[in-house]
Design an enzyme around this catalytic site. Structure first.
Site, PDB file in Angstrom:
ATOM      1  N   ARG A 103       0.944  -1.217   0.003  1.00 44.07           N
ATOM      2  CA  ARG A 103       0.031   0.166   0.171  1.00 44.07           C
ATOM      3  C   ARG A 103       0.805   1.219   0.009  1.00 44.07           C
ATOM      4  NH1 ARG A 103      -5.707   1.158   3.301  1.00 44.07           N
ATOM      5  NH2 ARG A 103      -5.960   0.032   1.858  1.00 44.07           N
ATOM      6  N   HIS A 130      -7.146   0.709  -6.525  1.00 42.14           N
ATOM      7  CA  HIS A 130      -7.206  -0.119  -5.383  1.00 42.14           C
ATOM      8  C   HIS A 130      -7.962  -1.394  -6.074  1.00 42.14           C
ATOM      9  CE1 HIS A 130      -7.554  -1.499  -1.766  1.00 42.14           C
ATOM     10  NE2 HIS A 130      -8.436  -0.653  -0.867  1.00 42.14           N
ATOM     11  N   GLN A 133     -10.035  -3.906  -3.839  1.00 40.48           N
ATOM     12  CA  GLN A 133     -11.347  -3.564  -3.697  1.00 40.48           C
ATOM     13  C   GLN A 133     -12.315  -3.751  -4.657  1.00 40.48           C
ATOM     14  OE1 GLN A 133     -12.147  -1.666  -0.488  1.00 40.48           O
ATOM     15  NE2 GLN A 133     -14.155  -2.121  -1.398  1.00 40.48           N
ATOM     16  N   ASP A 221     -16.998   7.256  -1.973  1.00 41.91           N
ATOM     17  CA  ASP A 221     -15.954   7.094  -1.330  1.00 41.91           C
ATOM     18  C   ASP A 221     -15.602   8.559  -0.559  1.00 41.91           C
ATOM     19  OD1 ASP A 221     -13.336   6.184  -0.086  1.00 41.91           O
ATOM     20  OD2 ASP A 221     -12.339   6.360  -1.901  1.00 41.91           O
ATOM     21  N   CYS A 261     -16.528   1.583   0.020  1.00 42.46           N
ATOM     22  CA  CYS A 261     -15.364   0.874   0.192  1.00 42.46           C
ATOM     23  C   CYS A 261     -15.025   1.026   1.949  1.00 42.46           C
ATOM     24  CB  CYS A 261     -13.932   1.200  -0.492  1.00 42.46           C
ATOM     25  SG  CYS A 261     -13.751   3.033  -0.469  1.00 42.46           S
ATOM     26  N   ARG A 289     -13.895  -8.792   0.987  1.00 36.59           N
ATOM     27  CA  ARG A 289     -12.188  -8.286   0.657  1.00 36.59           C
ATOM     28  C   ARG A 289     -11.509  -9.762   1.074  1.00 36.59           C
ATOM     29  NH1 ARG A 289     -10.283  -3.317   1.049  1.00 36.59           N
ATOM     30  NH2 ARG A 289      -8.452  -4.346   0.338  1.00 36.59           N
TER      31      ARG A 289
END
Ligand code: CP
Ligand code: NVA
Length: 308
Positions: A103, A130, A133, A221, A261, A289
């Protein structure tokens, strides 16, 4: 997805559907109490330059559930690009571990890791994408039996990293994605170009109500992503009209699902009532996830499907 998973565009439609089938099998097997260990003795390094709840826990727990182990390394601890170059870190880690998940702030960092590593690299979120996700999100819609090629998904808010991965995966599946953003905050032109090349059904508007009208899915988001904190006050002002609230949900189909998310900034991009309401599937996304990433890890780290 042979060398890693940096972008949603690394997948083909059939490849993604194969991952969904594997994720569904792993989920069903875990819930039934079966505990095979197809990745016994395998390790994954987790490099995190930014905070995380869902991604870190689901990657670590996923590895444990498959019989492997994760090694957590904060970006600060290893001095990614400061104490040591990205290339040298990738080369060293490749001698010890079977895969790397990272990340990072700059997407170029995860690309650099992938270029110099000899083991697969997974993008656990960069400023550009991402993909883990988005894969879990479309798996969540797919497992509900929805026909992804007939869905209208309205993205309301910032055309950010999560948005990029969602519209790219939507293009693979033939999902109509309608992005409603303030001027200047739409998805990056390079992403739109890939979406066009894939023949994706993609629309951009400044009007959140136009996007929400007739939508099967509403997705939002945070307005200020990690790394953009200095812009927070300006963004609060710019995005004010782009909240998913009860009024906006009223423009969507009555059966519409609401996605986020997480983490959410409650009262900013989404109201408590919608986030916690009956149309919200945010916790299913979070749960998935785990299962979607177990499928990715198993495929990349080469666990035999026969062991599953
Ligand atoms: N959605 C998501 O990636 O959450 P975290 O930032 O907590 O990992
Ligand atoms: N766009 C958000 C997603 C967090 C999971 C961020 O980058 O901070």
């Amino acid at each position: 997805m042979k060398r890693g998973f940096l972008s949603a565009a690394d997948l083909t439609r059939d490849g993604a559907l194969g991952l969904f089938a594997l994720a569904a099998e792993l989920k069903q097997q875990w819930k039934a109490g079966r505990r095979p260990s197809p990745l016994a003795g395998r390790t994954l390094a987790l490099i995190f330059e930014k905070p995380s709840l869902r991604t870190r826990v689901t990657l670590e727990v996923g590895l444990i559930q498959l019989g492997g182990r994760a090694v957590y390394l904060s970006g600060h601890e290893i001095g990614l690009g400061t104490r040591e170059s990205v290339a040298d870190i990738a080369r060293n880690l490749s001698r010890w571990v079977d895969g790397i998940a990272a990340r990072v702030y700059e997407h170029a960092t995860v690309e650099g890791l992938a270029r110099h590593a000899t083991v697969p690299v997974i993008n656990a979120l960069s400023d550009f994408e991402h993909p883990c996700q988005a894969l879990a999100d479309f798996f969540t819609l797919w497992e509900r039996g929805l026909d992804l090629s007939r869905l209208r998904l309205a993205w309301v808010g910032d055309g950010n990293n999560v948005c990029h991965s969602v519209v790219l995966l939507g293009a693979l599946f033939g999902t109509t994605t309608v992005v409603a953003c303030p001027p200047g905050y739409g998805p990056d032109a390079r992403v739109v170009e890939v979406v066009r090349r894939l023949g994706g059904r993609y629309e951009l508007t400044e009007d959140p109500r136009a996007a929400a009208t007739g939508a099967d899915v509403l997705y939002t988001d945070v307005w200020t992503s990690m790394g953009q904190e200095a812009e927070r006050e300006r963004r609060l002002e710019v995005f004010r009209r782009y909240q998913i609230n009860e009024t906006l949900v009223g423009f969507a189909r009555p059966s519409a699902l609401v996605m986020h998310c997480l983490p959410a900034h409650r009262g900013e991009e989404i109201t408590d009532g919608v986030l916690d309401g009956p149309q919200s599937i945010v916790l299913d996304q979070a749960e998935n996830r785990l299962h979607a990433q177990k499928a990715i890890i198993l495929q990349l780290l080469g666990g035999s499907p026969d062991d599953v």
